[in-house]
Write a protein that holds these residues in place. Structure first.
Motif, mmCIF file in Angstrom:
data_model
loop_
_atom_site.group_PDB
_atom_site.id
_atom_site.type_symbol
_atom_site.label_atom_id
_atom_site.label_comp_id
_atom_site.label_asym_id
_atom_site.label_seq_id
_atom_site.Cartn_x
_atom_site.Cartn_y
_atom_site.Cartn_z
ATOM 1 N N GLN A 282 33.140 58.384 32.101
ATOM 2 C CA GLN A 282 34.473 58.098 31.574
ATOM 3 C C GLN A 282 34.546 56.730 30.891
ATOM 4 O OE1 GLN A 282 36.974 60.328 31.689
ATOM 5 N NE2 GLN A 282 35.606 61.783 32.724
ATOM 6 N N VAL A 283 33.399 56.038 30.841
ATOM 7 C CA VAL A 283 33.336 54.669 30.320
ATOM 8 C C VAL A 283 34.396 53.822 31.036
ATOM 9 C CG1 VAL A 283 33.087 53.284 28.229
ATOM 10 C CG2 VAL A 283 32.820 55.758 28.099
ATOM 11 N N ALA A 284 34.478 54.013 32.352
ATOM 12 C CA ALA A 284 35.487 53.330 33.166
ATOM 13 C C ALA A 284 34.938 52.024 33.717
ATOM 14 C CB ALA A 284 35.931 54.235 34.315
ATOM 15 N N LYS A 285 35.803 51.034 33.816
ATOM 16 C CA LYS A 285 35.407 49.722 34.311
ATOM 17 C C LYS A 285 35.806 49.500 35.769
ATOM 18 C CE LYS A 285 35.925 47.546 29.749
ATOM 19 N NZ LYS A 285 36.644 46.487 28.986
ATOM 20 N N LYS A 286 36.806 50.238 36.234
ATOM 21 C CA LYS A 286 37.338 49.967 37.570
ATOM 22 C C LYS A 286 37.440 51.251 38.388
ATOM 23 C CE LYS A 286 39.999 46.062 35.790
ATOM 24 N NZ LYS A 286 41.334 45.458 35.586
ATOM 25 N N GLY A 287 36.927 51.178 39.624
ATOM 26 C CA GLY A 287 36.986 52.330 40.507
ATOM 27 C C GLY A 287 37.284 51.916 41.932
ATOM 28 N N VAL A 288 38.017 52.759 42.649
ATOM 29 C CA VAL A 288 38.351 52.512 44.056
ATOM 30 C C VAL A 288 37.991 53.754 44.855
ATOM 31 C CG1 VAL A 288 40.155 51.957 45.719
ATOM 32 C CG2 VAL A 288 40.245 50.972 43.424
ATOM 33 N N PHE A 289 37.201 53.568 45.899
ATOM 34 C CA PHE A 289 36.807 54.670 46.781
ATOM 35 C C PHE A 289 37.526 54.467 48.114
ATOM 36 C CE2 PHE A 289 33.246 57.863 47.240
ATOM 37 C CZ PHE A 289 33.703 58.396 48.432
ATOM 38 N N ILE A 290 38.414 55.412 48.449
ATOM 39 C CA ILE A 290 39.216 55.317 49.668
ATOM 40 C C ILE A 290 38.803 56.418 50.634
ATOM 41 C CG2 ILE A 290 41.558 55.300 50.617
ATOM 42 C CD1 ILE A 290 42.580 54.625 47.810
ATOM 43 N N THR A 291 38.551 56.058 51.889
ATOM 44 C CA THR A 291 38.181 57.052 52.887
ATOM 45 C C THR A 291 38.791 56.703 54.238
ATOM 46 O OG1 THR A 291 36.335 58.175 53.996
ATOM 47 C CG2 THR A 291 36.053 55.839 53.504
ATOM 48 N N THR A 292 38.949 57.718 55.076
ATOM 49 C CA THR A 292 39.442 57.486 56.436
ATOM 50 C C THR A 292 38.298 57.132 57.383
ATOM 51 O OG1 THR A 292 39.278 59.873 56.786
ATOM 52 C CG2 THR A 292 41.450 58.988 56.240
ATOM 53 N N SER A 293 37.059 57.245 56.912
ATOM 54 C CA SER A 293 35.913 56.936 57.768
ATOM 55 C C SER A 293 35.400 55.527 57.461
ATOM 56 C CB SER A 293 34.814 57.987 57.584
ATOM 57 O OG SER A 293 34.362 58.030 56.243
ATOM 58 N N SER A 294 34.099 55.384 57.285
ATOM 59 C CA SER A 294 33.511 54.072 57.004
ATOM 60 C C SER A 294 32.405 54.232 55.967
ATOM 61 C CB SER A 294 32.947 53.452 58.287
ATOM 62 O OG SER A 294 31.967 54.310 58.860
ATOM 63 N N PHE A 295 31.870 53.098 55.510
ATOM 64 C CA PHE A 295 30.803 53.103 54.514
ATOM 65 C C PHE A 295 29.515 52.570 55.132
ATOM 66 C CE2 PHE A 295 34.772 52.663 52.159
ATOM 67 C CZ PHE A 295 34.640 53.636 51.179
ATOM 68 N N SER A 296 28.411 53.194 54.784
ATOM 69 C CA SER A 296 27.127 52.696 55.260
ATOM 70 C C SER A 296 26.793 51.384 54.560
ATOM 71 C CB SER A 296 26.021 53.722 54.983
ATOM 72 O OG SER A 296 25.782 53.825 53.585
ATOM 73 N N LYS A 297 25.834 50.656 55.108
ATOM 74 C CA LYS A 297 25.409 49.391 54.514
ATOM 75 C C LYS A 297 24.898 49.609 53.097
ATOM 76 C CE LYS A 297 22.206 45.529 55.227
ATOM 77 N NZ LYS A 297 21.128 44.979 56.098
ATOM 78 N N GLU A 298 24.133 50.688 52.905
ATOM 79 C CA GLU A 298 23.582 50.992 51.584
ATOM 80 C C GLU A 298 24.686 51.326 50.589
ATOM 81 O OE1 GLU A 298 20.682 51.399 54.713
ATOM 82 O OE2 GLU A 298 22.623 52.381 54.421
ATOM 83 N N ALA A 299 25.721 52.039 51.072
ATOM 84 C CA ALA A 299 26.845 52.387 50.202
ATOM 85 C C ALA A 299 27.601 51.133 49.774
ATOM 86 C CB ALA A 299 27.785 53.348 50.925
ATOM 87 N N THR A 300 27.788 50.219 50.715
ATOM 88 C CA THR A 300 28.501 48.972 50.422
ATOM 89 C C THR A 300 27.742 48.140 49.393
ATOM 90 O OG1 THR A 300 29.418 48.932 52.666
ATOM 91 C CG2 THR A 300 29.448 46.867 51.438
ATOM 92 N N GLU A 301 26.429 48.043 49.560
ATOM 93 C CA GLU A 301 25.611 47.270 48.617
ATOM 94 C C GLU A 301 25.637 47.896 47.227
ATOM 95 O OE1 GLU A 301 21.837 47.201 50.519
ATOM 96 O OE2 GLU A 301 22.368 45.568 51.904
ATOM 97 N N SER A 302 25.576 49.226 47.175
ATOM 98 C CA SER A 302 25.605 49.920 45.891
ATOM 99 C C SER A 302 26.938 49.711 45.183
ATOM 100 C CB SER A 302 25.356 51.417 46.109
ATOM 101 O OG SER A 302 25.423 52.131 44.891
ATOM 102 N N ALA A 303 28.028 49.737 45.947
ATOM 103 C CA ALA A 303 29.358 49.553 45.365
ATOM 104 C C ALA A 303 29.528 48.143 44.810
ATOM 105 C CB ALA A 303 30.426 49.843 46.415
#
Length: 306
Positions: free
Chosen positions: A240-261
């Motif tokens: 989408q050639v998007a510059k801004k994204g927000v990922f919302i969840t009721t759970s949690s994020f792994s360490k690898e997911a956090t680093e990638s984000a």
């Protein structure tokens, strides 16, 4: 007057005997039949009119849940866990802080309201002390407010998870609008849950003029969000050639997911952050009671100011 600790053992005995799911009101009614106290104590109320035993039962329930002895299988109901069912209550004379502190989850919970200096004193001197004896009155209020907020957050998250994905989508809309995004509520509602475009659940305006867009991924999940989920969202943003994204969840994020984000500039909102924002912006909560702490206005007593 009975404390919340005094209510724990009789509550556990009732629940072990019946082995069923209770609402708070049901547990309260059964407790009244077994408690060794006067009618005056049973009917005593706080300054705001709430029944003291009913109020303290809520905290008894909270502490037992933090110890892993209770769980919430459905909205506004609780039952014993496997650990709670296996407890030999015949060997117990009371349930108190010492008993609950044998459970790691409870010790973690208590860290919220206990200062380091108090903990160190307990370890070094090996004598019982009050959690609050090292604190000034304003500090006690602050520490206890943290404890209340933590429990409120847990209750909120349980309620959110117990509802439907459609409810969660609406919750995301309400929260984003409360935070000042999405323009009107109608515009925001139309934006979320409509695209389903390769890992994107919605697109919302960053401001009322719609000068920039924020792409949303909203997932009511139990499992931890991993790096592949972030990578998929990242790919959808690139399409989408998007510059801004927000990922919302009721759970949690792994360490690898956090680093990638972090590398991609994606903002992550997990269950804890979600409920924190809900409390901050007054979504799904209401003020029960407020306090003001006053101090002397020294300028008022300075003659040079008259």
């Amino acid at each position: 007057m009975l404390t919340h600790y005094d209510l724990m053992l009789p509550l556990l005995k009732i629940m072990q005997k019946e082995n069923k799911t209770y609402s708070l009101r049901e547990a309260y009614n059964e407790l009244l039949n077994v408690l060794d106290c006067s009618d005056g104590e049973k009917n005593a109320t706080l300054d705001d009119g709430r029944n003291i035993i009913f109020y303290r039962l809520q905290w008894a329930k909270t502490y037992l849940k933090k110890a892993g002895l209770l769980e919430y299988p459905q909205k506004a109901h609780f039952e014993l866990t496997e650990l709670g069912l296996k407890l030999d209550l015949n060997k117990l004379q009371k349930v108190d802080m010492k008993f609950l502190s044998q459970f790691e989850t409870f010790k973690e919970f208590r860290k919220i309201g206990v200062t380091t200096i108090t903990s160190e004193k307990k370890e070094n001197n090996n004598v019982p002390t009050s959690d609050n004896e090292e604190l000034t009155p304003p500090e006690i209020i602050l520490e206890q407010s943290k404890l209340l907020k933590e429990e409120l957050s847990n209750e909120l998250l349980s309620l959110v998870k117990a509802n439907t994905p459609k409810f969660f989508e609406k919750l995301v809309v309400d929260l984003l609008v409360a935070m000042g995004y999405g323009g009107s509520h109608q515009d925001a509602a139309q934006a979320i849950g409509k695209t389903n475009d390769g890992g994107i659940d919605g697109v919302i305006s960053e401001d009322r003029l719609g000068l920039d867009k924020i792409y949303i991924q909203a997932k009511r999940w139990e499992n931890t969000v991993g790096r592949p989920d972030i990578q998929q969202f990242k790919g959808a943003l690139a399409d989408q050639v998007a510059k801004k994204g927000v990922f919302i969840t009721t759970s949690s994020f792994s360490k690898e997911a956090t680093e990638s984000a972090k590398k991609s500039g994606i903002v992550l909102i997990d269950g804890d952050k979600l409920t924190s924002l809900m409390i901050e912006f007054g979504l799904g909560v209401q003020i029960e009671r407020s306090f003001h702490i006053y101090k002397i206005d020294q300028d008022r007593f300075d003659e040079d100011n008259f």
